[in-house]
Design a protein around this motif. Structure first.
Motif, short mmCIF file in Angstrom:
data_model
loop_
_atom_site.label_atom_id
_atom_site.label_comp_id
_atom_site.label_asym_id
_atom_site.label_seq_id
_atom_site.Cartn_x
_atom_site.Cartn_y
_atom_site.Cartn_z
N UNK A 7 -59.52 -18.78 42.39
CA UNK A 7 -58.85 -18.61 43.68
C UNK A 7 -58.30 -17.20 43.86
N UNK A 8 -57.85 -16.58 42.78
CA UNK A 8 -57.33 -15.21 42.88
C UNK A 8 -58.47 -14.24 43.21
N UNK A 9 -59.63 -14.46 42.61
CA UNK A 9 -60.79 -13.60 42.92
C UNK A 9 -61.25 -13.81 44.36
N UNK A 10 -61.19 -15.05 44.83
CA UNK A 10 -61.58 -15.33 46.22
C UNK A 10 -60.72 -14.54 47.19
N UNK A 11 -59.41 -14.46 46.91
CA UNK A 11 -58.48 -13.74 47.80
C UNK A 11 -58.35 -12.27 47.43
N UNK A 12 -59.09 -11.84 46.37
CA UNK A 12 -59.13 -10.43 45.97
C UNK A 12 -57.74 -9.91 45.61
N UNK A 58 -52.72 -21.25 46.73
CA UNK A 58 -51.86 -20.20 46.17
C UNK A 58 -50.61 -19.93 46.98
N UNK A 59 -50.59 -20.32 48.27
CA UNK A 59 -49.38 -20.07 49.07
C UNK A 59 -48.28 -21.08 48.75
N UNK A 60 -48.65 -22.20 48.14
CA UNK A 60 -47.69 -23.23 47.79
C UNK A 60 -47.24 -23.04 46.34
#
Length: 379
Positions: A7-12, A58-60
């Motif tokens: 997920x971190x890579x998806x959001x760069x 990731x926002x939660x």
């Protein structure tokens, strides 16, 4: 099994990124890959869905904490919490849902066998600063799952008559299993939590009760909304499988930059450049107001660059309130360029006559006097 994207890579962003950094990167990527900007581009659409899903996790804080500890296993089937504990039965609701379902019976909070609602979906809308001030209705295009028209959402070719009680959970939608010292409940694997069994599945939706469609949703953006606001539209998300309730639609609002105004909360700022003569002699200027009206501002003689003039009640409406912010005129003094011969002669004459008179330029004269005293004192 397909490889799941980090997920971190998806959001760069890095794994140590702050909530604000994650939000900023999400907004940038969502704008880039939004279906409205990439019509007909299936890859962009898939990328947008990945970005939205990653941001939802990731926002939660609770979901992010679970993901950091257990990865995708915290929200999907197939394994992986500590000691082989499987989080798949908790629907990805975060640690709060995990503990609620683990201890729900002891605390008197039984699920009652109702199936989960449809998935929440997210989209993005851009508005102007004027629209943020007054409020606006926007049509947004979303690709989502809706109730199947052929079976009216039942999932069966025979309609509701083809829907029977699930033989595995007897309609409860949940089954119990031993996990170490605990007895936990999870959605029934036979009916996937619906509590129902479909006979003669609908050919259009293959028994799901929903099909993927594009639809247009009207979003009411309230007056005073700020950049980054998330609007929740209850029941406008994906339709639930086999007639279960729909999820929610979350609309992320971006306010475009304006050529004249800058916003800070309920206050509005407008930068106004003055000619040197206007600032020295004083003048009256007409300035625009965010509501479309005009206001006159008196500039006193001798106004310096950086001065502020306040117009009360000319700013933004405060969300869900009758109060209104203020508008601030920020003055800058522009040095004249490309002087004619006569203009240069007049300025030189003025400089000669003004000399070191502190009354004309107190800051200038005072500064260079202090500079002189500094050097003389250092000798």
């Amino acid at each position: 099994m397909a490889t799941q994207l980090d997920y971190y890579e998806v959001l760069e962003v890095s794994r140590t990124a702050s909530a604000e950094e994650i939000k900023k990167s999400y907004r940038k990527l969502a704008m880039k890959y939004h279906p409205d900007r990439n019509q007909g581009d299936a890859d962009a659409e898939a990328r947008f869905k990945e970005i939205s899903h990653a941001y939802d996790i990731l926002k939660d804080e609770q979901k992010r904490s679970a993901y950091d500890r257990f990865g995708h296993a915290a929200f999907e089937g197939g394994g992986g919490g500590p000691g082989g504990f499987d989080f798949s039965g908790f629907g990805g609701g975060g640690l709060g849902d995990i503990f609620e379902q683990m201890f729900g019976d002891m605390m008197g909070r039984r699920g009652g066998g109702q199936a989960r609602s449809g998935n929440d979906i997210q989209t993005h809308v851009e508005i102007t600063l004027e629209e943020a001030f007054s409020g606006v209705k926007k049509d947004v295009r979303v690709i989502t799952r809706v109730a199947c028209e052929s079976c009216h959402g039942s999932g069966s070719e025979n309609g509701e008559s083809g829907v029977q009680t699930c033989p595995s959970c007897h309609g409860a939608g949940k089954v119990r299993a031993q996990q170490g010292f605990f007895i936990v409940e999870r959605p029934c694997p036979t009916c996937h939590g619906t509590g129902r069994s479909i006979t003669n599945p609908c050919k259009a939706c293959h028994g799901e009760g929903t099909v993927e469609r594009e639809r247009v949703v009207e979003v009411q953006v309230p007056a005073g909304v700020e950049d980054g606001t998330r609007i929740r539209m209850t029941g406008s998300g994906e339709a639930g499988a086999n007639g279960t309730p729909p999820g929610d639609l979350y609309v992320h609002v971006s306010v475009l930059e304006h050529g004249l105004f800058q916003r800070d909360g309920a206050n509005v700022y407008c930068r106004v450049p003055l000619r040197m003569g206007q600032a020295a002699l004083g003048t009256e200027i007409e300035v625009p107001v965010i509501d479309g009206s005009r206001a006159n501002v008196k500039i006193p003689a001798g106004t310096q660059g950086g001065a502020h003039f306040r117009l009360r009640g000319k700013g933004f409406s405060v969300l869900r309130s009758s109060a209104r912010g203020d508008m601030y005129i920020q003055v800058t003094v522009e040095t004249p360029q490309h002087l004619t011969k006569r203009q240069r002669e007049l300025l030189e004459e003025f400089e000669t006559e003004a000399g070191e008179d502190i009354k004309h330029s107190p800051e200038h004269t005072g500064f260079f006097r202090r500079v002189r005293d500094f050097f003389e004192g250092g000798e």
